[in-house]
Design an enzyme around this catalytic site. Sequence first.
Site, PDB file in Angstrom:
ATOM      1  CG  ASP A 237      -2.094   0.994   1.058  1.00  0.00           C
ATOM      2  OD1 ASP A 237      -2.424   1.340  -0.099  1.00  0.00           O
ATOM      3  OD2 ASP A 237      -2.658   1.417   2.088  1.00  0.00           O
TER       4      ASP A 237
ATOM      5  CE  LYS B 175      -2.737   5.023   1.023  1.00  0.00           C
ATOM      6  NZ  LYS B 175      -4.197   4.783   0.966  1.00  0.00           N
TER       7      LYS B 175
ATOM      8  CG  ASN C 204       0.346   4.778   3.623  1.00  0.00           C
ATOM      9  OD1 ASN C 204      -0.339   5.412   4.423  1.00  0.00           O
ATOM     10  ND2 ASN C 204      -0.131   3.731   2.967  1.00  0.00           N
TER      11      ASN C 204
ATOM     12  CG  ASP D 216      -1.165   2.475   7.033  1.00  0.00           C
ATOM     13  OD1 ASP D 216      -1.402   1.304   7.419  1.00  0.00           O
ATOM     14  OD2 ASP D 216      -2.064   3.309   6.826  1.00  0.00           O
TER      15      ASP D 216
ATOM     16  CB  THR E 135      -4.662   2.868  -2.413  1.00  0.00           C
ATOM     17  OG1 THR E 135      -4.546   2.786  -0.986  1.00  0.00           O
ATOM     18  CG2 THR E 135      -5.427   4.136  -2.775  1.00  0.00           C
TER      19      THR E 135
END
Length: 332
Positions: A218, A220, A223, A239, A260
Amino acid sequence: MGCGTSKVLPEPTKDVQLDLVKKVEPFSSTKNDVCKHFITEVEHVGPFKAGFPAASQYAHPSPSAPTSGHTEPPSEPPRRARVAKYRAKFDPRVTAKYDIKALIGRGSFSRVVRVEHRATHQPYAIKMIETKYREGREVCESELRVLRRVRHANIIQLVEVFETQERVYMVMELATGGELFDRIIAKGSFTERDATRVLQMVLDGVRYLHALGITHRDLKPENLLYYHPGTDSKIIITDFGLASARKKGDDCLMKTTCGTPEYIAPEVLVRKPYTNSVDMWALGVIAYILLSGTMPFEDDNRTRLYRQILRGKYSYLGEVDLVLKEFGVVGF
């Protein structure tokens, strides 16, 4: 793990098989919503470009957020009330050691507060996760499996953990520089030099994770945190709620559909077994965003968004290209 208003997912067309990405949320007895358990964009009030997902709630205050030493005459009573409300939820073992200062983030089943160690006055962040929900337990277990194993300059550090029957309190280092997401919004786009510096730090952290058999899944801008507000701040990866942690050298393929939407690799969308290369796909998307200030794959309609990703359909206009286009010069 964000909070906000979810958009209704589009019905997939008959000729395209698309996967829906699960969002972990606590059980609610309110009326049934068939879409509530899927990851969607989070509404965000702010001056960002359409299509950017909302900023996350991880363990850091905004650079402009007031510190404990500042007074806030108009909002002080409500803020104190909020702090008191969340302090009451904390286990006495935690409050005996840490002074709860401010609520700095929230998720579907988690809260993040800024705290101060009572003896040393060192600031930290505590992530309180409601583990009475199955999804909360799964995310908590995933994060702890990773954070208990890692120690790297570009990865958030776990300090200690307090556990109760219904909650887990994760004490972590406090990053105060804000999200990479916020700096992209403020700058519009990064120069190649600045983008390279950011990506080098993220790649160092990801290389370390992959060497341990850990895939983030995840990555991005939300994060990726700046350790402090200065321009020379390091980047910290945060995260790990969707991370896959395997034994070192274990090359087993992963099958869980998660992430995501705008950053998901094509092989995840089509439910093919995948490797840690999905993190590299996400880093490619992040590199595009850093240099252009826009998303490579962007559409409010989820079906069309997934089609763009599956086809690898995107285009890039750099700063020079945009100037030429403005003056009607094409073909370069």
